[in-house]
Write a protein that holds these residues in place. Structure first.
Motif, PDB file in Angstrom:
ATOM      1  N   ASN A 655       0.806  -1.227   0.000  1.00 13.69           N
ATOM      2  CA  ASN A 655       0.000   0.000   0.000  1.00 13.69           C
ATOM      3  C   ASN A 655       0.836   1.273   0.000  1.00 13.69           C
ATOM      4  N   VAL A 656       2.174   1.134  -0.004  1.00  6.93           N
ATOM      5  CA  VAL A 656       3.048   2.308   0.041  1.00  6.93           C
ATOM      6  C   VAL A 656       4.034   2.245  -1.122  1.00  6.93           C
ATOM      7  N   PRO A 657       4.646   3.382  -1.481  1.00  4.93           N
ATOM      8  CA  PRO A 657       5.633   3.383  -2.571  1.00  4.93           C
ATOM      9  C   PRO A 657       6.852   2.535  -2.222  1.00  4.93           C
ATOM     10  N   PRO A 658       7.565   2.025  -3.221  1.00  4.11           N
ATOM     11  CA  PRO A 658       8.787   1.249  -2.955  1.00  4.11           C
ATOM     12  C   PRO A 658       9.782   2.088  -2.161  1.00  4.11           C
ATOM     13  N   GLY A 659      10.345   1.478  -1.107  1.00  4.26           N
ATOM     14  CA  GLY A 659      11.326   2.154  -0.288  1.00  4.26           C
ATOM     15  C   GLY A 659      10.755   2.896   0.896  1.00  4.26           C
ATOM     16  N   TYR A 660       9.444   3.084   0.950  1.00  2.27           N
ATOM     17  CA  TYR A 660       8.839   3.840   2.049  1.00  2.27           C
ATOM     18  C   TYR A 660       9.033   3.122   3.375  1.00  2.27           C
ATOM     19  N   ASP A 661       8.780   1.786   3.417  1.00  2.00           N
ATOM     20  CA  ASP A 661       8.864   1.060   4.686  1.00  2.00           C
ATOM     21  C   ASP A 661      10.279   1.037   5.248  1.00  2.00           C
ATOM     22  N   ALA A 662      11.276   1.199   4.385  1.00  3.08           N
ATOM     23  CA  ALA A 662      12.660   1.182   4.864  1.00  3.08           C
ATOM     24  C   ALA A 662      12.955   2.373   5.776  1.00  3.08           C
ATOM     25  N   LEU A 663      12.112   3.421   5.718  1.00  8.06           N
ATOM     26  CA  LEU A 663      12.314   4.603   6.551  1.00  8.06           C
ATOM     27  C   LEU A 663      11.696   4.449   7.934  1.00  8.06           C
ATOM     28  N   SER A 664      10.910   3.395   8.139  1.00  4.78           N
ATOM     29  CA  SER A 664      10.209   3.187   9.400  1.00  4.78           C
ATOM     30  C   SER A 664      10.866   2.029  10.132  1.00  4.78           C
ATOM     31  N   ASN A 799      -3.793   4.745   0.135  1.00  4.51           N
ATOM     32  CA  ASN A 799      -2.836   3.747  -0.339  1.00  4.51           C
ATOM     33  C   ASN A 799      -2.210   4.102  -1.686  1.00  4.51           C
ATOM     34  N   PRO A 800      -1.690   5.328  -1.841  1.00  2.66           N
ATOM     35  CA  PRO A 800      -0.974   5.663  -3.083  1.00  2.66           C
ATOM     36  C   PRO A 800       0.395   4.978  -3.089  1.00  2.66           C
ATOM     37  N   THR A 801       0.811   4.503  -4.228  1.00  2.00           N
ATOM     38  CA  THR A 801       2.103   3.800  -4.325  1.00  2.00           C
ATOM     39  C   THR A 801       3.079   4.512  -5.253  1.00  2.00           C
ATOM     40  N   SER A 802       2.733   5.719  -5.695  1.00  2.00           N
ATOM     41  CA  SER A 802       3.580   6.454  -6.635  1.00  2.00           C
ATOM     42  C   SER A 802       4.499   7.402  -5.887  1.00  2.00           C
ATOM     43  N   LEU A 803       5.729   7.575  -6.400  1.00  8.38           N
ATOM     44  CA  LEU A 803       6.665   8.534  -5.823  1.00  8.38           C
ATOM     45  C   LEU A 803       6.289   9.967  -6.187  1.00  8.38           C
ATOM     46  N   THR A 804       5.404  10.127  -7.159  1.00 13.20           N
ATOM     47  CA  THR A 804       4.897  11.452  -7.516  1.00 13.20           C
ATOM     48  C   THR A 804       3.391  11.475  -7.301  1.00 13.20           C
ATOM     49  N   GLU A 805       2.846  12.659  -7.165  1.00 11.45           N
ATOM     50  CA  GLU A 805       1.432  12.778  -6.852  1.00 11.45           C
ATOM     51  C   GLU A 805       0.574  12.256  -7.998  1.00 11.45           C
ATOM     52  N   SER A 846       6.647  14.763  -2.056  1.00 10.70           N
ATOM     53  CA  SER A 846       7.859  14.051  -1.651  1.00 10.70           C
ATOM     54  C   SER A 846       8.145  14.243  -0.174  1.00 10.70           C
ATOM     55  N   ASP A 847       7.803  15.406   0.375  1.00 11.48           N
ATOM     56  CA  ASP A 847       7.974  15.609   1.815  1.00 11.48           C
ATOM     57  C   ASP A 847       7.088  14.649   2.598  1.00 11.48           C
ATOM     58  N   ALA A 848       5.849  14.482   2.139  1.00  9.91           N
ATOM     59  CA  ALA A 848       4.929  13.586   2.829  1.00  9.91           C
ATOM     60  C   ALA A 848       5.406  12.139   2.773  1.00  9.91           C
ATOM     61  N   LEU A 849       6.104  11.772   1.709  1.00 11.96           N
ATOM     62  CA  LEU A 849       6.649  10.414   1.612  1.00 11.96           C
ATOM     63  C   LEU A 849       7.924  10.276   2.443  1.00 11.96           C
ATOM     64  N   GLY A 850       8.684  11.371   2.590  1.00 13.11           N
ATOM     65  CA  GLY A 850       9.967  11.282   3.284  1.00 13.11           C
ATOM     66  C   GLY A 850      11.024  10.575   2.478  1.00 13.11           C
ATOM     67  N   MET A 851      10.850  10.566   1.147  1.00  9.11           N
ATOM     68  CA  MET A 851      11.761   9.796   0.297  1.00  9.11           C
ATOM     69  C   MET A 851      12.941  10.660  -0.138  1.00  9.11           C
ATOM     70  N   VAL A 852      13.797  10.107  -1.019  1.00 11.25           N
ATOM     71  CA  VAL A 852      15.019  10.759  -1.481  1.00 11.25           C
ATOM     72  C   VAL A 852      14.699  12.069  -2.189  1.00 11.25           C
ATOM     73  N   LYS A 853      15.486  13.075  -1.898  1.00 15.00           N
ATOM     74  CA  LYS A 853      15.304  14.394  -2.493  1.00 15.00           C
ATOM     75  C   LYS A 853      16.434  14.713  -3.479  1.00 15.00           C
ATOM     76  N   ALA A 854      16.389  15.921  -4.027  1.00 10.22           N
ATOM     77  CA  ALA A 854      17.381  16.335  -5.019  1.00 10.22           C
ATOM     78  C   ALA A 854      18.721  16.635  -4.357  1.00 10.22           C
ATOM     79  N   ASN A 855      19.748  16.691  -5.192  1.00 11.37           N
ATOM     80  CA  ASN A 855      21.095  17.027  -4.723  1.00 11.37           C
ATOM     81  C   ASN A 855      21.107  18.402  -4.060  1.00 11.37           C
ATOM     82  N   ASN A 856      21.645  18.448  -2.848  1.00  9.45           N
ATOM     83  CA  ASN A 856      21.724  19.738  -2.162  1.00  9.45           C
ATOM     84  C   ASN A 856      23.137  20.061  -1.709  1.00  9.45           C
ATOM     85  N   MET A 857      24.149  19.323  -2.245  1.00  2.90           N
ATOM     86  CA  MET A 857      25.524  19.552  -1.827  1.00  2.90           C
ATOM     87  C   MET A 857      26.158  20.662  -2.659  1.00  2.90           C
ATOM     88  N   LEU A 858      26.932  21.513  -1.982  1.00  2.36           N
ATOM     89  CA  LEU A 858      27.735  22.532  -2.653  1.00  2.36           C
ATOM     90  C   LEU A 858      29.180  22.052  -2.734  1.00  2.36           C
TER      91      LEU A 858
END
Length: 924
Positions: A655-664, A799-805, A846-858
């Motif tokens: 019922n969740v996107p791939p990788g979501y449960d790994a954060l819990s 029960n959305p399973t997509s990484l995008t809305e 993406s914030d609600a999913l808590g999944m991987v975000k874009a590159n933020n390194m300088l």
């Protein structure tokens, strides 16, 4: 330990050095420091870069040591080649040298290649030098003799190596590694070499690791021995009037065609490519230093630096210049009476050239020539008389050139003169007698600027603006200065050599001196998200009217001429340095530089709760359960005492996107029938919701125009007894409940409760009851779009399973009423049990999913033993920075940092290896 996601922000960094070659006597030269992006055509002697990067790319790298920047070329796609090509304006001549600085980083596979190739006009490779992955320590090369090994050449994966290709003859060469001093020689086909290509090849069956880029810098072609241009006649210091014209000129000599480029305050002037520079309609911004570079294929020569002074019109009492005249008589300009000439045994003329000058001479003696000008208004205390003088060479001490300041009766109060034979200093007379003007320009053959300032009725200071020297003195009786006389004197009989004339120009009488504006409010650095508005403010105090001009990176911003600069709908391209220039008739002042950073937030999770507390059915006690992010106080028992923390996290499964449960990975909340807990969100002025503008006028989450996402896992025991995830405002019990997801209808379905009392069906409910025990955990995301007047809209996803809305929601509701809230409650009654876990509130899907975000390194900056690591992020949160020596190694915590308000955070990593590291941020 729970996290809201790991930012896939990886950056490989390497410390290295470089060799730089001089641009003197060169046919072509360029360095990466000329570029902000890998495109275009800088330097000289080359054609523009031609880039081909399928599966790869280019960049300008910020490096260390002798190479603050370098060109970067990469290709991580299987079977692809990236190239960067540069043509030569002139084919490589016999005896000429092509050189470059070269750094390849580590290549892990023999199927990966970095190369530099010299080619003819048809693209045929005449010579190439390359490294193959794993070929430590030697490189390879090809020429007319075939494949070879460059024995003893630098492997150069840590530092730049300086490579030189010398064309000894049309068919022979020698190739040098200046770092190791090794070399080899070979033969060529004899085709003219007209271009260079840098190649990054990947023939491997798998993509290589990051960081295996090809860097190079300092492209240089030196010419055979010859004579570069020389400056025969130097430009001279000049003055101009606002709105007028100033001309600078030189004469350069060379056996070859000369190219010219004028510079203003060390920056090249666009289109200023002739021996003469004509500045039309000059203003105060034209004041400054100018010089010329004359160049050809054999080298270059730089002129002396001269100063152009621009005078404001409105506060000038008198002004005139020789360019106004065709012959030396009459009255041009303003503020003066007509010229009165006396040239017995001599004469006067207008000297053409750059610039045009007044001239008087006297070739017989004893005698003198004079040119007198009255002032319409006597000099005021605090006023300034400006002039330019050029005396030429005087061959005997009996010859003088002088300037005198006099009253209306011709009485002289001050004289400045040069005597024949003077080689260093000038002379002067005043009420104290005769003195030496120490440190003043000799003036022979040079036009120099001078200023006489009347400090009081009886005191003055005289300045040589060319050398910076000055002296002060007193005047007799305080009589007013009302005229100026220029003298050319011969004290003995006999003819004199030609060319000993007295030249002068730019006569200016200024009003009493003031000061440039003084900044009382300096613009401050600022930061913001894309699409937001940033304001910069500055102000200066002045007794005169002040004009303002904002600059971005040294370039004027059109129309930005007030004390405030407002940047709307900002993007990353608005990031950079801003400054404000305040000017009046007495000068200009520049503010401090304000840096604006427009950052792409890596994570905008405003609140997070994973119930990562002590399990074993620990009771909610109102104190201990006070973790997570974005809350104000601990979880409280609102009704009943059957609220606990249970072991293990809830699992969403399919019922969740791939990788979501790994954060819990911690525990969860469980209600053992008939209980409710509640918790307030942080809606203070220093909280994340307030800082990002999400609070309405009542201090609740719900500002009009904002969108928020709330996600959670939920599992009731039975579907037809009461259970609910609730939104509250002002009260965490029933009186404050405004909406929720659950069941309060005694049916088997799950519903969304709206503020206006409606129940929207979300489908048949899941539970742990029944013969087979339905253990499904439901995953919900509730999107709230706050509207003006709180006619708010709600979208619910079950029960959305997509990484995008998803384009289609479970239910979409409009104008449900006031959805503003400041607390969350969880409860179950009527004998039902309820589990809840992983509550997230954010600004995006993406914030609600808590999944991987874009590159933020300088780009990290090297330090002794390691690096200073910078990143962008949300100033409301603290981030962990981790490093690893490779992508497959264990990630190690380096430290934590909270970004400044401009969005930049920095962690010092003094213990990292100085070779290669990868860094990433772990977000809340």
């Amino acid at each position: 330990m729970k996290t809201g996601g790991v930012a896939a922000a990886l950056l490989a960094v390497t410390l290295f050095g470089a060799n730089h070659a001089s641009a003197q006597n060169t046919n072509a030269y360029d360095v990466a420091a000329n570029y902000t992006s890998f495109s275009g055509n800088k330097g000289f002697g080359f054609g523009a870069w031609v880039i081909s990067t399928p599966g790869g790319g280019t960049y300008i790298s910020s490096d260390a040591g002798a190479h603050p920047h370098s060109f970067g070329l990469w290709n991580n796609t299987i079977g692809d080649i990236s190239t960067a090509n540069r043509t030569f304006n002139t084919p490589l001549a016999v005896g000429a040298t092509f050189s470059c600085d070269y750094l390849l980083n580590t290549l892990t596979s023999s199927s990966q290649t970095n190369a530099v190739a010299l080619r003819d006009a048809n693209g045929n490779i005449v010579f190439s030098f390359f490294h193959i992955g794993g070929d430590n320590p030697d490189g390879w090369y090809t020429d007319a003799n075939g494949l070879g090994v460059a024995t003893g050449f630098s492997y150069n994966y840590q530092n730049f190596t300086h490579l030189r290709f010398v064309l000894n003859s049309a068919t022979s060469y020698t190739f040098y590694d200046d770092t190791t001093t090794n070399s080899f020689s070979g033969v060529l086909s004899g085709a003219p070499i007209t271009q260079v290509t840098f190649i990054r090849g990947n023939a491997a069956t798998t993509a290589p690791s990051n960081g295996q880029d090809f860097k190079f810098d300092t492209l240089l072609i030196t010419s055979p021995a010859g004579t570069p241009p020389s400056i025969a006649t130097q430009p001279v210091n000049s003055m101009g009037f606002v709105g007028g014209t100033v001309t600078l000129g030189t004469v350069a000599s060379s056996s070859q065609t000369i190219n010219y480029q004028w510079y203003f305050n060390n920056a090249a002037l666009a289109g200023a490519n002739s021996a003469n520079l004509v500045l039309n309609n000059v203003g105060l911004t034209n004041y400054g230093n100018y010089f010329l570079i004359a160049s050809n294929t054999l080298g270059s020569a730089t002129s002396s630096v001269v100063v152009v002074t621009v005078l404001p019109f409105g506060y000038t009492n008198a002004f005139d210049m020789a360019a106004n005249y065709s012959s030396f008589n009459g009255n041009q300009g303003f503020g003066f009476g007509p010229w009165a000439l006396s040239t017995i045994g001599g004469g006067s003329y207008i000297a053409g050239g750059l610039p045009t000058l007044f001239a008087i001479w006297n070739g017989s003696g004893p005698g003198q020539s004079t040119a007198i000008r009255t002032l319409n208004t006597p000099m005021a205390v605090g006023g300034t008389f400006l002039m330019q003088l050029k005396v030429n060479t005087l061959d005997t001490a009996n010859n003088q050139n002088a300037i005198q300041l006099q009253d209306t009766n011709g009485n002289t109060f001050f004289t400045y003169w040069h005597q024949g034979g003077d080689t260093t200093d000038g002379h002067f007379t005043d009420a104290n007698g005769t003195g030496t003007a120490t440190g003043f320009a000799t003036d022979a053959g040079q036009l120099d600027n001078f200023a006489f300032v009347l400090n009081t009725a009886t005191t003055y200071t005289f300045y040589d603006l060319t050398t910076g020297s000055n002296f002060s003195g007193t005047l007799a009786n305080g009589a007013s200065i009302s005229q100026v006389t220029f003298l050319r004197t011969n004290l003995v009989a006999g003819p004199f050599s030609n060319g000993q004339d007295f030249w002068f120009n730019n006569l200016v009488v200024m009003a009493p001196t003031g000061i440039a504006p003084l900044f009382t409010l300096q613009p401050a650095y600022s930061g913001g998200l894309p699409g937001s508005t940033i304001s910069l403010n500055g102000a200066a105090a002045s007794s005169q009217a002040v004009s303002y001009q904002w600059y971005f990176g040294g370039t004027q911003i059109p129309g930005a001429t007030s004390t405030n600069l407002t940047l709307t709908n900002i993007s990353v391209s608005n990031s950079g340095n801003y400054s404000l220039v305040a000017s009046n008739i007495f000068g200009a002042s520049t503010s401090i530089v304000a840096t604006v950073t427009v950052y792409l937030e890596n994570d905008r999770i405003f609140a997070y709760e994973g119930f990562d507390y002590t399990g074993g059915f620990s009771l909610i006690d109102g104190v201990s359960q006070n973790g997570g992010l974005g809350w104000s106080g601990a979880w409280q028992n609102i009704g009943g005492q059957n609220n606990f923390i249970q072991d293990n996290s809830m699992v969403g499964g399919t019922n969740v996107p791939p990788g979501y449960d790994a954060l819990s990975t911690g525990n969860s909340y469980y209600n053992f029938s008939n209980g409710r807990i509640g918790r307030w969100l942080d809606c203070t002025t220093n909280g994340a919701f307030a800082k990002r503008g999400y609070l309405d006028a009542n201090g609740n989450i719900g500002a009009a125009g904002k969108t928020i996402y709330v996600s959670f896992l939920q599992q009731p025991q039975v579907p037809n007894a009461f259970y609910e995830f609730e939104f509250h405002r002002g009260n965490l019990d029933d009186p404050g409940r405004i909406a929720g997801v659950g069941n309060d209808t005694a049916t088997n379905d799950v519903y969304f409760r709206t503020p206006n009392g409606q129940f929207q069906d979300l489908g048949v409910g899941d539970s742990t009851a029944g013969p087979t025990g339905n253990l499904v955990v439901d995953f919900y995301i509730v999107r709230i779009d706050f509207q003006p007047g709180h006619a708010d809209n709600v979208t619910v996803y079950r029960n959305p399973t997509s990484l995008t809305e998803p384009a289609t929601a479970t239910v979409t509701l409009t104008n449900v009423g006031n959805m503003s809230f400041n607390g969350i409650s969880l409860g179950a009654f009527d004998g039902n049990y309820l589990g809840v876990d992983e509550i997230r509130i954010g600004a995006s899907w993406s914030d609600a999913l808590g999944m991987v975000k874009a590159n933020n390194m300088l780009a990290p900056s090297p330090q002794a033993g390691g690096f200073n690591v910078s990143f962008t992020g949300n100033p409301a949160f603290t981030y962990r920075v981790q490093r690893a020596s490779s992508l497959t190694d264990t990630w190690t915590d380096v430290g934590t940092a909270t970004p400044q308000e401009n969005g930049v955070g920095t962690v010092n990593d003094p213990n990292a290896s100085s070779s290669q590291m990868f860094y990433r941020t772990v977000t809340p």
